[in-house]
Motif scaffolding. Sequence first.
Motif, PDB file in Angstrom:
ATOM      1  N   ARG A  73      64.890 -69.031  -1.680  1.00  0.00           N
ATOM      2  CA  ARG A  73      65.871 -68.437  -0.767  1.00  0.00           C
ATOM      3  C   ARG A  73      66.850 -67.562  -1.545  1.00  0.00           C
ATOM      4  N   ALA A  74      66.318 -66.808  -2.516  1.00  0.00           N
ATOM      5  CA  ALA A  74      67.164 -65.980  -3.373  1.00  0.00           C
ATOM      6  C   ALA A  74      66.330 -64.899  -4.047  1.00  0.00           C
ATOM      7  N   GLN A  75      67.018 -63.948  -4.652  1.00  0.00           N
ATOM      8  CA  GLN A  75      66.362 -62.907  -5.433  1.00  0.00           C
ATOM      9  C   GLN A  75      66.379 -63.239  -6.923  1.00  0.00           C
ATOM     10  N   ASP A  76      67.070 -64.285  -7.282  1.00  0.00           N
ATOM     11  CA  ASP A  76      67.232 -64.662  -8.679  1.00  0.00           C
ATOM     12  C   ASP A  76      66.536 -65.996  -8.935  1.00  0.00           C
ATOM     13  N   VAL A  77      66.597 -66.472 -10.158  1.00  0.00           N
ATOM     14  CA  VAL A  77      65.982 -67.744 -10.542  1.00  0.00           C
ATOM     15  C   VAL A  77      67.093 -68.736 -10.882  1.00  0.00           C
ATOM     16  N   PRO A  78      67.042 -69.941 -10.312  1.00  0.00           N
ATOM     17  CA  PRO A  78      68.101 -70.919 -10.608  1.00  0.00           C
ATOM     18  C   PRO A  78      68.020 -71.418 -12.046  1.00  0.00           C
ATOM     19  N   THR A  79      69.141 -71.932 -12.531  1.00  0.00           N
ATOM     20  CA  THR A  79      69.194 -72.479 -13.887  1.00  0.00           C
ATOM     21  C   THR A  79      68.829 -73.962 -13.910  1.00  0.00           C
ATOM     22  N   ARG A  80      68.927 -74.642 -12.748  1.00  0.00           N
ATOM     23  CA  ARG A  80      68.569 -76.063 -12.639  1.00  0.00           C
ATOM     24  C   ARG A  80      68.088 -76.338 -11.226  1.00  0.00           C
ATOM     25  N   TRP A  81      67.374 -77.450 -11.081  1.00  0.00           N
ATOM     26  CA  TRP A  81      66.929 -77.896  -9.757  1.00  0.00           C
ATOM     27  C   TRP A  81      66.951 -79.411  -9.700  1.00  0.00           C
ATOM     28  N   GLU A  82      67.103 -79.928  -8.498  1.00  0.00           N
ATOM     29  CA  GLU A  82      67.105 -81.377  -8.285  1.00  0.00           C
ATOM     30  C   GLU A  82      66.504 -81.654  -6.907  1.00  0.00           C
ATOM     31  N   VAL A  83      65.682 -82.680  -6.807  1.00  0.00           N
ATOM     32  CA  VAL A  83      65.050 -83.057  -5.541  1.00  0.00           C
ATOM     33  C   VAL A  83      65.431 -84.492  -5.221  1.00  0.00           C
ATOM     34  N   ARG A  84      65.877 -84.710  -3.991  1.00  0.00           N
ATOM     35  CA  ARG A  84      66.238 -86.052  -3.532  1.00  0.00           C
ATOM     36  C   ARG A  84      65.570 -86.344  -2.191  1.00  0.00           C
ATOM     37  N   TYR A  85      65.084 -87.571  -2.054  1.00  0.00           N
ATOM     38  CA  TYR A  85      64.559 -88.038  -0.772  1.00  0.00           C
ATOM     39  C   TYR A  85      65.689 -88.004   0.249  1.00  0.00           C
ATOM     40  N   HIS A  86      65.373 -87.560   1.477  1.00  0.00           N
ATOM     41  CA  HIS A  86      66.380 -87.535   2.534  1.00  0.00           C
ATOM     42  C   HIS A  86      66.015 -88.466   3.693  1.00  0.00           C
ATOM     43  N   ASP A  87      64.795 -88.324   4.224  1.00  0.00           N
ATOM     44  CA  ASP A  87      64.409 -89.099   5.401  1.00  0.00           C
ATOM     45  C   ASP A  87      62.906 -88.929   5.628  1.00  0.00           C
ATOM     46  N   ALA A  88      62.364 -89.759   6.511  1.00  0.00           N
ATOM     47  CA  ALA A  88      60.964 -89.632   6.907  1.00  0.00           C
ATOM     48  C   ALA A  88      60.841 -90.045   8.363  1.00  0.00           C
ATOM     49  N   GLY A  89      59.901 -89.424   9.049  1.00  0.00           N
ATOM     50  CA  GLY A  89      59.642 -89.779  10.434  1.00  0.00           C
ATOM     51  C   GLY A  89      58.704 -88.783  11.067  1.00  0.00           C
ATOM     52  N   ALA A  90      58.017 -89.227  12.123  1.00  0.00           N
ATOM     53  CA  ALA A  90      57.110 -88.368  12.888  1.00  0.00           C
ATOM     54  C   ALA A  90      56.082 -87.678  11.999  1.00  0.00           C
ATOM     55  N   GLY A  91      55.602 -88.391  10.975  1.00  0.00           N
ATOM     56  CA  GLY A  91      54.563 -87.838  10.109  1.00  0.00           C
ATOM     57  C   GLY A  91      55.054 -86.890   9.041  1.00  0.00           C
ATOM     58  N   HIS A  92      56.380 -86.807   8.850  1.00  0.00           N
ATOM     59  CA  HIS A  92      56.940 -85.895   7.861  1.00  0.00           C
ATOM     60  C   HIS A  92      57.882 -86.630   6.917  1.00  0.00           C
ATOM     61  N   ALA A 113      66.497 -77.780   2.728  1.00  0.00           N
ATOM     62  CA  ALA A 113      65.824 -78.890   3.400  1.00  0.00           C
ATOM     63  C   ALA A 113      64.334 -78.594   3.362  1.00  0.00           C
ATOM     64  N   VAL A 114      63.578 -79.465   2.701  1.00  0.00           N
ATOM     65  CA  VAL A 114      62.146 -79.258   2.528  1.00  0.00           C
ATOM     66  C   VAL A 114      61.393 -80.335   3.302  1.00  0.00           C
ATOM     67  N   GLN A 115      60.477 -79.892   4.143  1.00  0.00           N
ATOM     68  CA  GLN A 115      59.658 -80.801   4.956  1.00  0.00           C
ATOM     69  C   GLN A 115      58.243 -80.832   4.390  1.00  0.00           C
ATOM     70  N   SER A 116      57.708 -82.038   4.231  1.00  0.00           N
ATOM     71  CA  SER A 116      56.321 -82.224   3.784  1.00  0.00           C
ATOM     72  C   SER A 116      55.572 -83.026   4.837  1.00  0.00           C
ATOM     73  N   ASP A 117      54.297 -82.703   5.009  1.00  0.00           N
ATOM     74  CA  ASP A 117      53.457 -83.487   5.907  1.00  0.00           C
ATOM     75  C   ASP A 117      52.977 -84.713   5.144  1.00  0.00           C
ATOM     76  N   LEU A 118      53.207 -85.887   5.702  1.00  0.00           N
ATOM     77  CA  LEU A 118      52.819 -87.119   5.010  1.00  0.00           C
ATOM     78  C   LEU A 118      51.308 -87.257   4.858  1.00  0.00           C
ATOM     79  N   SER A 119      50.547 -86.745   5.808  1.00  0.00           N
ATOM     80  CA  SER A 119      49.087 -86.914   5.737  1.00  0.00           C
ATOM     81  C   SER A 119      48.468 -86.106   4.598  1.00  0.00           C
TER      82      SER A 119
END
Length: 129
Positions: A73-92, A113-119
């Motif tokens: 969501r940017a034109q540049d490259v971030p210097t750091r990143w972090e991923v945290r679990y938020h929630d799950a439901g309805a197959g996501h 906010a990143v959504q992944s399909d659990l299947s």
Amino acid sequence: MTDTDTAEGSAVRGGSPDSAADRVADFYGAYIDAVSDGTDDLSGELRAHYLTEDFRRRLAAWEEANHADGVLRAQDVPTRWEVRYHDAGAGHLFTTVTLTWGTGPDAGHTRLAVQSDLSTRLISDIEDA
């Protein structure tokens, strides 16, 4: 060794190919490295491997309209990143990705906010959090 390195022998990261949250972290780590290194073919291959086909089409439309990298969501490259679990439901599974821009006290942050399909454990949507 720099201040961001860890002592020899200690784990920096861990994960499981069965975990959708771990796969989001794996994707963002590899993707940011590829974009930072200027490896265009690799970033495209990572998208093909980690993102659903439908989302890749929607992402291309977003990028066309916004003239930016839709994964970051940017034109540049971030210097750091972090991923945290938020929630799950309805197959996501929902994770929050925090991107850091710059260093020191003036560093900025973007949350996605990143959504992944659990299947399939594939990323199926990215939005501003």
